[in-house]
Design a protein around this motif. Structure first.
Motif, PDB file in Angstrom:
ATOM      1  N   LEU A 131      -9.256   2.907  -6.538  1.00 47.56           N
ATOM      2  CA  LEU A 131     -10.254   2.052  -5.900  1.00 47.56           C
ATOM      3  C   LEU A 131     -11.606   2.111  -6.614  1.00 47.56           C
ATOM      4  O   LEU A 131     -12.472   1.272  -6.380  1.00 47.56           O
ATOM      5  CB  LEU A 131     -10.433   2.445  -4.430  1.00 47.56           C
ATOM      6  CG  LEU A 131      -9.223   2.210  -3.527  1.00 47.56           C
ATOM      7  CD1 LEU A 131      -9.515   2.669  -2.111  1.00 47.56           C
ATOM      8  CD2 LEU A 131      -8.837   0.733  -3.524  1.00 47.56           C
ATOM      9  N   THR A 132     -11.791   3.133  -7.453  1.00 45.91           N
ATOM     10  CA  THR A 132     -13.044   3.217  -8.206  1.00 45.91           C
ATOM     11  C   THR A 132     -13.022   2.334  -9.441  1.00 45.91           C
ATOM     12  O   THR A 132     -14.059   2.155 -10.098  1.00 45.91           O
ATOM     13  CB  THR A 132     -13.303   4.670  -8.639  1.00 45.91           C
ATOM     14  OG1 THR A 132     -12.265   5.091  -9.541  1.00 45.91           O
ATOM     15  CG2 THR A 132     -13.327   5.596  -7.430  1.00 45.91           C
ATOM     16  N   TYR A 164      -4.194   6.915  -5.584  1.00 45.32           N
ATOM     17  CA  TYR A 164      -4.438   5.640  -4.905  1.00 45.32           C
ATOM     18  C   TYR A 164      -5.932   5.452  -4.630  1.00 45.32           C
ATOM     19  O   TYR A 164      -6.493   4.381  -4.896  1.00 45.32           O
ATOM     20  CB  TYR A 164      -3.640   5.600  -3.612  1.00 45.32           C
ATOM     21  CG  TYR A 164      -3.886   4.375  -2.761  1.00 45.32           C
ATOM     22  CD1 TYR A 164      -3.241   3.179  -3.026  1.00 45.32           C
ATOM     23  CD2 TYR A 164      -4.772   4.426  -1.676  1.00 45.32           C
ATOM     24  CE1 TYR A 164      -3.467   2.060  -2.249  1.00 45.32           C
ATOM     25  CE2 TYR A 164      -4.999   3.313  -0.891  1.00 45.32           C
ATOM     26  CZ  TYR A 164      -4.342   2.136  -1.173  1.00 45.32           C
ATOM     27  OH  TYR A 164      -4.571   1.022  -0.409  1.00 45.32           O
ATOM     28  N   LEU A 165      -6.574   6.514  -4.117  1.00 44.80           N
ATOM     29  CA  LEU A 165      -8.016   6.423  -3.835  1.00 44.80           C
ATOM     30  C   LEU A 165      -8.816   6.342  -5.128  1.00 44.80           C
ATOM     31  O   LEU A 165      -9.840   5.659  -5.192  1.00 44.80           O
ATOM     32  CB  LEU A 165      -8.453   7.629  -3.004  1.00 44.80           C
ATOM     33  CG  LEU A 165      -7.823   7.728  -1.606  1.00 44.80           C
ATOM     34  CD1 LEU A 165      -8.260   9.012  -0.913  1.00 44.80           C
ATOM     35  CD2 LEU A 165      -8.183   6.507  -0.761  1.00 44.80           C
ATOM     36  N   LYS A 166      -8.333   7.044  -6.163  1.00 46.20           N
ATOM     37  CA  LYS A 166      -9.025   7.008  -7.458  1.00 46.20           C
ATOM     38  C   LYS A 166      -8.988   5.612  -8.069  1.00 46.20           C
ATOM     39  O   LYS A 166      -9.942   5.180  -8.735  1.00 46.20           O
ATOM     40  CB  LYS A 166      -8.373   8.012  -8.412  1.00 46.20           C
ATOM     41  CG  LYS A 166      -9.029   8.092  -9.773  1.00 46.20           C
ATOM     42  CD  LYS A 166      -8.294   9.091 -10.662  1.00 46.20           C
ATOM     43  CE  LYS A 166      -8.914   9.119 -12.060  1.00 46.20           C
ATOM     44  NZ  LYS A 166      -8.162  10.073 -12.942  1.00 46.20           N
ATOM     45  N   GLN A 220       0.833  -1.208   0.000  1.00 43.63           N
ATOM     46  CA  GLN A 220       0.000   0.000   0.000  1.00 43.63           C
ATOM     47  C   GLN A 220       0.870   1.261   0.000  1.00 43.63           C
ATOM     48  O   GLN A 220       0.542   2.249  -0.684  1.00 43.63           O
ATOM     49  CB  GLN A 220      -0.930  -0.001   1.220  1.00 43.63           C
ATOM     50  CG  GLN A 220      -1.786  -1.240   1.353  1.00 43.63           C
ATOM     51  CD  GLN A 220      -2.454  -1.667   0.057  1.00 43.63           C
ATOM     52  OE1 GLN A 220      -3.071  -0.836  -0.633  1.00 43.63           O
ATOM     53  NE2 GLN A 220      -2.328  -2.931  -0.304  1.00 43.63           N
ATOM     54  N   ILE A 229     -16.222   0.072  -5.632  1.00 44.90           N
ATOM     55  CA  ILE A 229     -15.349   0.387  -4.496  1.00 44.90           C
ATOM     56  C   ILE A 229     -15.304  -0.748  -3.471  1.00 44.90           C
ATOM     57  O   ILE A 229     -14.208  -1.145  -3.032  1.00 44.90           O
ATOM     58  CB  ILE A 229     -15.770   1.724  -3.847  1.00 44.90           C
ATOM     59  CG1 ILE A 229     -15.455   2.881  -4.806  1.00 44.90           C
ATOM     60  CG2 ILE A 229     -15.072   1.932  -2.518  1.00 44.90           C
ATOM     61  CD1 ILE A 229     -15.882   4.238  -4.289  1.00 44.90           C
ATOM     62  N   LEU A 279      -1.730   9.986  -2.929  1.00 41.03           N
ATOM     63  CA  LEU A 279      -2.914   9.554  -2.183  1.00 41.03           C
ATOM     64  C   LEU A 279      -4.179   9.681  -3.035  1.00 41.03           C
ATOM     65  O   LEU A 279      -5.053   8.808  -2.994  1.00 41.03           O
ATOM     66  CB  LEU A 279      -3.050  10.394  -0.904  1.00 41.03           C
ATOM     67  CG  LEU A 279      -4.203   9.996   0.024  1.00 41.03           C
ATOM     68  CD1 LEU A 279      -4.064   8.542   0.470  1.00 41.03           C
ATOM     69  CD2 LEU A 279      -4.255  10.919   1.247  1.00 41.03           C
ATOM     70  N   PHE A 315     -11.916  -2.772  -2.663  1.00 36.60           N
ATOM     71  CA  PHE A 315     -11.439  -2.755  -1.274  1.00 36.60           C
ATOM     72  C   PHE A 315     -11.225  -4.182  -0.755  1.00 36.60           C
ATOM     73  O   PHE A 315     -10.219  -4.459  -0.097  1.00 36.60           O
ATOM     74  CB  PHE A 315     -12.453  -2.006  -0.401  1.00 36.60           C
ATOM     75  CG  PHE A 315     -12.015  -1.819   1.014  1.00 36.60           C
ATOM     76  CD1 PHE A 315     -11.037  -0.880   1.341  1.00 36.60           C
ATOM     77  CD2 PHE A 315     -12.550  -2.596   2.030  1.00 36.60           C
ATOM     78  CE1 PHE A 315     -10.624  -0.721   2.656  1.00 36.60           C
ATOM     79  CE2 PHE A 315     -12.142  -2.438   3.345  1.00 36.60           C
ATOM     80  CZ  PHE A 315     -11.179  -1.495   3.655  1.00 36.60           C
TER      81      PHE A 315
END
Length: 358
Positions: A236-237, A232-234, A220, A249, A229, A253
């Protein structure tokens, strides 16, 4: 392999035949012992196997050719979160004696166990190997001695074949220290279990889970470092339309935790199963009550022992290879965000390792 499986099936069938009440009265009359005693000894063999592969607060040294053993009680370290949280209670599973409450009851158990000692010993072997076989004389590029050459060969293999090929030339060297540490630490723990009076710490699911958590954290961090960051979060979509995010998501996850779960179960199951098979083959001598069984079970157990020596290297390699592959996939995540999903035809070539194409 097929012949080995047939031989193992024959041994297993012989065990079942001997444990069944087939010809029961004759057998009881010949040996003068009832069948329930035979079953009780069979259970003792199973209990002996489970006792030797499971973790314990005692370290036992069995004396060869005798039933005596020397046991050392390891220190118990209990940290109560409230008064009386670590008071021993009766075993809720029906076992004999008392047990200490778990973390759910407010008692943190940090006791030193047999597998803890094995991990410390593996760490000492790892540090000792570095001090003994590392090339401290920079004027000599070629190591001397069989141990130093073997150590260098393994180090170069992990660096070139695992780190560079799966992560890439640019980012691969950054993660070589972690991969080398994981490889040699697991290898030494696997090999220690093949020596008398030792135990295999990697046969403990808590140990393999801890190792998988380390890889999960490194993976991670590598993804956040490569993509940022936000990227990284994008990721997850899944790159789908916003109205599909409630579905994508949670899937992405959960996908983050399937990789360390696979690392945990794979290493734990392979190392535990091999030792159980060896003990079971040797236990056939006592279960069938015939020294003649040793003519088959002992050579077969020796073959499994040699196979376990090979498995010790293979499992260390597989764990390190999968860790490098997962790290490479996280690193490639950032390059995908930089260049989009697909390079222009005839554009600049980049080396992102195998994970870039996974």
């Amino acid at each position: 392999m097929r012949k080995a499986m047939v031989l193992f099936a024959c041994l297993f069938a012989g065990t079942v035949w001997a444990s069944e009440p087939h010809g029961g009265s004759a057998a009881a009359g010949e040996h003068g012992k009832p069948h329930d005693e035979t079953d009780a000894e069979g259970e003792d063999v199973a209990g002996y196997i489970l006792h030797h592969v499971s973790d314990s607060n005692e370290y036992e040294f069995e004396i060869p050719l005798s039933h005596e053993h020397v046991a050392f009680h390891l220190p118990k370290i209990l940290i109560p979160f409230h008064e009386g949280a670590c008071t021993p209670v009766v075993d809720p599973h029906g076992g004999h004696g008392e047990v200490y409450p778990g973390l759910g009851a407010g008692c943190l158990d940090l006791s030193i166990t047999k597998h803890t000692v094995m991990m410390w010993l593996a760490a000492l072997l790892l540090i000792g190997s570095l001090l003994l076989w590392s090339n401290r004389d920079k004027t000599k590029l070629v190591p001397r001695g069989a141990g130093a050459n073997l150590f260098e060969m393994l180090v170069l293999f992990v660096r070139d074949e695992l780190a560079i090929k799966n992560i890439g030339k640019e980012e691969g060297p950054r993660y070589v220290p972690y991969l080398l540490t994981a490889f040699f630490f697991i290898l030494f723990m696997n090999l220690l279990g093949l020596f008398p009076w030792m135990a295999t710490a990697t046969g403990n699911i808590a140990v393999t889970c801890g190792l998988a958590v380390c890889t999960f954290i490194v993976t991670q961090v590598a993804g956040i470092r490569a993509a940022g960051l936000g990227g990284y979060l994008k990721h997850l979509t899944g790159g789908v339309a916003p109205w599909l995010w409630p579905i994508m998501i949670p899937v992405e996850f959960l996908g983050l935790f399937t990789k360390p779960f696979a690392l945990t179960i794979r290493l734990f199951a392979n190392m535990l199963a091999g030792h159980i098979v060896i003990f079971f083959l040797l236990g056939l001598i006592f279960m069938l009550r015939s020294p003649a069984v040793a003519l088959v079970s002992v050579p077969f157990a020796f073959g499994i022992y040699l196979l376990e020596l090979f498995v010790a290297f293979v499992q260390a390699y597989v764990f390190t290879m999968l860790s490098a592959l997962f790290i490479g996939m996280s690193v490639a995540m950032g390059h995908h965000d930089d260049h989009g999903h697909g390079h222009k035809e005839g554009g600049e070539s980049h080396d992102h390792g195998k994970a870039h194409h996974a």
